[in-house]
Design an enzyme around this catalytic site. Structure first.
Site, PDB file in Angstrom:
ATOM      1  N   ASP A   1      47.209  81.465  17.192  1.00 39.14           N
ATOM      2  CA  ASP A   1      47.509  80.386  18.156  1.00 39.14           C
ATOM      3  C   ASP A   1      47.650  80.910  19.590  1.00 39.14           C
ATOM      4  OD1 ASP A   1      47.453  78.235  16.416  1.00 39.14           O
ATOM      5  OD2 ASP A   1      49.594  78.329  15.963  1.00 39.14           O
TER       6      ASP A   1
ATOM      7  N   LYS B   1      53.608  77.255   7.845  1.00 36.84           N
ATOM      8  CA  LYS B   1      53.293  78.518   8.523  1.00 36.84           C
ATOM      9  C   LYS B   1      54.294  79.633   8.193  1.00 36.84           C
ATOM     10  CE  LYS B   1      50.643  76.550  12.333  1.00 36.84           C
ATOM     11  NZ  LYS B   1      50.428  76.468  13.775  1.00 36.84           N
TER      12      LYS B   1
HETATM   13  P1  NAP Z   1      58.193  71.906  16.706  1.00 35.17           P
HETATM   14  O1  NAP Z   1      58.352  73.274  16.114  1.00 35.17           O
HETATM   15  O2  NAP Z   1      58.631  70.714  15.946  1.00 35.17           O
HETATM   16  O3  NAP Z   1      58.994  71.945  18.128  1.00 35.17           O
HETATM   17  C1  NAP Z   1      59.065  70.787  18.893  1.00 35.17           C
HETATM   18  C2  NAP Z   1      59.676  71.108  20.267  1.00 35.17           C
HETATM   19  O4  NAP Z   1      59.563  69.936  21.072  1.00 35.17           O
HETATM   20  C3  NAP Z   1      61.146  71.492  20.251  1.00 35.17           C
HETATM   21  O5  NAP Z   1      61.389  72.452  21.234  1.00 35.17           O
HETATM   22  C4  NAP Z   1      61.822  70.149  20.600  1.00 35.17           C
HETATM   23  O6  NAP Z   1      63.077  70.304  21.238  1.00 35.17           O
HETATM   24  C5  NAP Z   1      60.846  69.599  21.596  1.00 35.17           C
HETATM   25  N1  NAP Z   1      60.885  68.135  21.720  1.00 35.17           N
HETATM   26  C6  NAP Z   1      60.561  67.216  20.774  1.00 35.17           C
HETATM   27  N2  NAP Z   1      60.670  65.967  21.280  1.00 35.17           N
HETATM   28  C7  NAP Z   1      61.087  66.106  22.567  1.00 35.17           C
HETATM   29  C8  NAP Z   1      61.396  65.191  23.600  1.00 35.17           C
HETATM   30  N3  NAP Z   1      61.295  63.859  23.411  1.00 35.17           N
HETATM   31  N4  NAP Z   1      61.786  65.670  24.815  1.00 35.17           N
HETATM   32  C9  NAP Z   1      61.890  67.013  25.018  1.00 35.17           C
HETATM   33  N5  NAP Z   1      61.616  67.937  24.063  1.00 35.17           N
HETATM   34  C10 NAP Z   1      61.214  67.480  22.849  1.00 35.17           C
HETATM   35  O7  NAP Z   1      56.682  71.632  17.121  1.00 35.17           O
HETATM   36  P2  NAP Z   1      55.537  72.719  17.427  1.00 35.17           P
HETATM   37  O8  NAP Z   1      54.889  73.127  16.154  1.00 35.17           O
HETATM   38  O9  NAP Z   1      56.144  73.761  18.291  1.00 35.17           O
HETATM   39  O10 NAP Z   1      54.441  71.834  18.221  1.00 35.17           O
HETATM   40  C11 NAP Z   1      54.658  71.408  19.560  1.00 35.17           C
HETATM   41  C12 NAP Z   1      53.378  70.763  20.101  1.00 35.17           C
HETATM   42  O11 NAP Z   1      52.335  71.728  20.178  1.00 35.17           O
HETATM   43  C13 NAP Z   1      52.841  69.625  19.246  1.00 35.17           C
HETATM   44  O12 NAP Z   1      52.414  68.574  20.108  1.00 35.17           O
HETATM   45  C14 NAP Z   1      51.631  70.240  18.541  1.00 35.17           C
HETATM   46  O13 NAP Z   1      50.648  69.263  18.261  1.00 35.17           O
HETATM   47  C15 NAP Z   1      51.153  71.205  19.604  1.00 35.17           C
HETATM   48  N6  NAP Z   1      50.337  72.330  19.077  1.00 35.17           N
HETATM   49  C16 NAP Z   1      49.042  72.419  19.481  1.00 35.17           C
HETATM   50  C17 NAP Z   1      48.260  73.465  19.029  1.00 35.17           C
HETATM   51  C18 NAP Z   1      46.820  73.553  19.478  1.00 35.17           C
HETATM   52  O14 NAP Z   1      46.047  74.332  18.903  1.00 35.17           O
HETATM   53  N7  NAP Z   1      46.422  72.815  20.499  1.00 35.17           N
HETATM   54  C19 NAP Z   1      48.779  74.438  18.157  1.00 35.17           C
HETATM   55  C20 NAP Z   1      50.127  74.324  17.771  1.00 35.17           C
HETATM   56  C21 NAP Z   1      50.894  73.258  18.239  1.00 35.17           C
HETATM   57  P3  NAP Z   1      64.438  70.518  20.375  1.00 35.17           P
HETATM   58  O15 NAP Z   1      64.486  71.984  20.041  1.00 35.17           O
HETATM   59  O16 NAP Z   1      65.513  70.118  21.316  1.00 35.17           O
HETATM   60  O17 NAP Z   1      64.339  69.626  19.179  1.00 35.17           O
END
Ligand code: NAP
Length: 274
Positions: A102, A65
């Site tokens: 999004d 992205k």
């Molecule tokens: P990302 O950039 O990798 O960020 C992950 C986030 O989760 C970070 O803030 C991380 O904290 C936190 N995290 C990971 N494991 C954790 C745990 N065990 N306990 C507490 N915090 C934790 O991921 P992303 O792209 O933002 O995606 C996040 C979620 O949104 C995913 O599940 C994805 O599938 C979903 N999503 C859904 C859509 C949709 O259309 N429905 C669209 C986009 C994303 P740290 O900073 O401390 O590492």
């Protein structure tokens, strides 16, 4: 026939081709939509080659992205705010427009659910790409307060500095912040079966919980935890996925499909596969 695709690595798991096929059938648009695998480090070459082969637009998924953000000639305001692009449109004049749908998809899903944000106390968990994409549109809905909590506090603080009215902190800060009307899980914790460390009394009376992750059943570990801790209504992120696709489709084709019907069909499809 106009060609579109979702570009990612991995990309085979993507539900976008199924969603856009339903949109196409409903609106009668003359188009096809497939998947485009992109080797790591080869975003520009892969996008260029799709374009020169007649491609009209791309959806972009993990981990490209930010590459797409740099690839676009012009960016929508919401793409600039998100710092990431999930939709590229290849214009007739040879320029490339980058958008991020999004956040709009997320807000559209809250509206579908009839979950108001205005005047509510809202907690967002996570400070990654997904959290970044939903903060501005959430703020525009005028919550009473918006608290951003993240495991790595410095990331939440850095993100909150870009949004003047958002307060950031750690999960340990939450007991002193009172309860919330809407709790949004924008972490990837549910993917690994982990619930962020929330206080037991985090939910205000009548509170709702939303997990951006989606599952065939519509439940995640976080949503189950929420229901067992006084939360009234829960939703996974499948509606957001359909909502962001609808915004991309509108940007490309100038028509808005009926996303509610597609969401229902997609849920049935996921359940049948599970
Ligand atoms: P990302 O950039 O990798 O960020 C992950 C986030 O989760 C970070 O803030 C991380 O904290 C936190 N995290 C990971 N494991 C954790 C745990 N065990 N306990 C507490 N915090 C934790 O991921 P992303 O792209 O933002 O995606 C996040 C979620 O949104 C995913 O599940 C994805 O599938 C979903 N999503 C859904 C859509 C949709 O259309 N429905 C669209 C986009 C994303 P740290 O900073 O401390 O590492």
């Amino acid at each position: 026939m106009d060609k579109y695709a979702v570009l990612g690595n991995p990309v085979n798991h993507s539900r976008s081709p199924a969603i856009h096929a339903m949109f196409r059938d409903e609106t009668g648009q003359d188009m096809e939509y497939g998947t485009l695998f992109c080797p790591l480090g080869s975003f520009r070459e892969t996008a260029d080659s799709f374009r020169s082969g007649g491609g009209r637009g791309l959806n972009i998924t993990v981990p490209f992205k930010e590459d797409a953000f740099r690839y676009a000639d012009t960016l929508t305001e919401r793409a600039k705010t998100a710092g990431a692009v999930n939709t590229l449109r290849f214009n007739d004049d040879g320029t490339v427009l980058g958008d991020n749908t999004d956040g709009a998809g997320f807000i559209a899903d809250l509206k579908r659910l009839k979950w108001p944000v205005s005047g509510k106390r809202v907690l967002v968990m996570g400070a990654g790409g997904a959290a970044r994409g939903i903060l501005m549109p959430l703020q525009e809905e005028r919550p009473l307060m918006l608290f951003l909590a993240n495991r790595t506090v410095s990331r939440a603080e850095a993100l909150a500095r870009e949004f003047p009215k958002i307060v950031a902190g750690s999960y340990e800060d939450l007991p002193s912040r009172g309860s919330f009307d809407l709790v949004i899980n924008a972490t990837s914790g549910s993917l690994s079966g982990t619930v962020p460390p929330l206080p037991d009394d985090i939910f205000a009376p009548g509170a709702r919980a939303y997990d951006l992750m989606y599952t065939p059943s519509g439940m995640t570990v976080f949503l189950e935890w929420a229901l067992s801790h006084g939360c009234c209504q829960v939703s996974d992120g499948l509606g957001m996925l359909v909502g962001q696709a609808k915004e991309s489709f509108r940007l490309w084709r100038g028509v808005s499909p009926d996303s509610e019907r597609v969401l229902k069909a997609l849920r049935e499809m996921l359940r049948a596969e599970a």
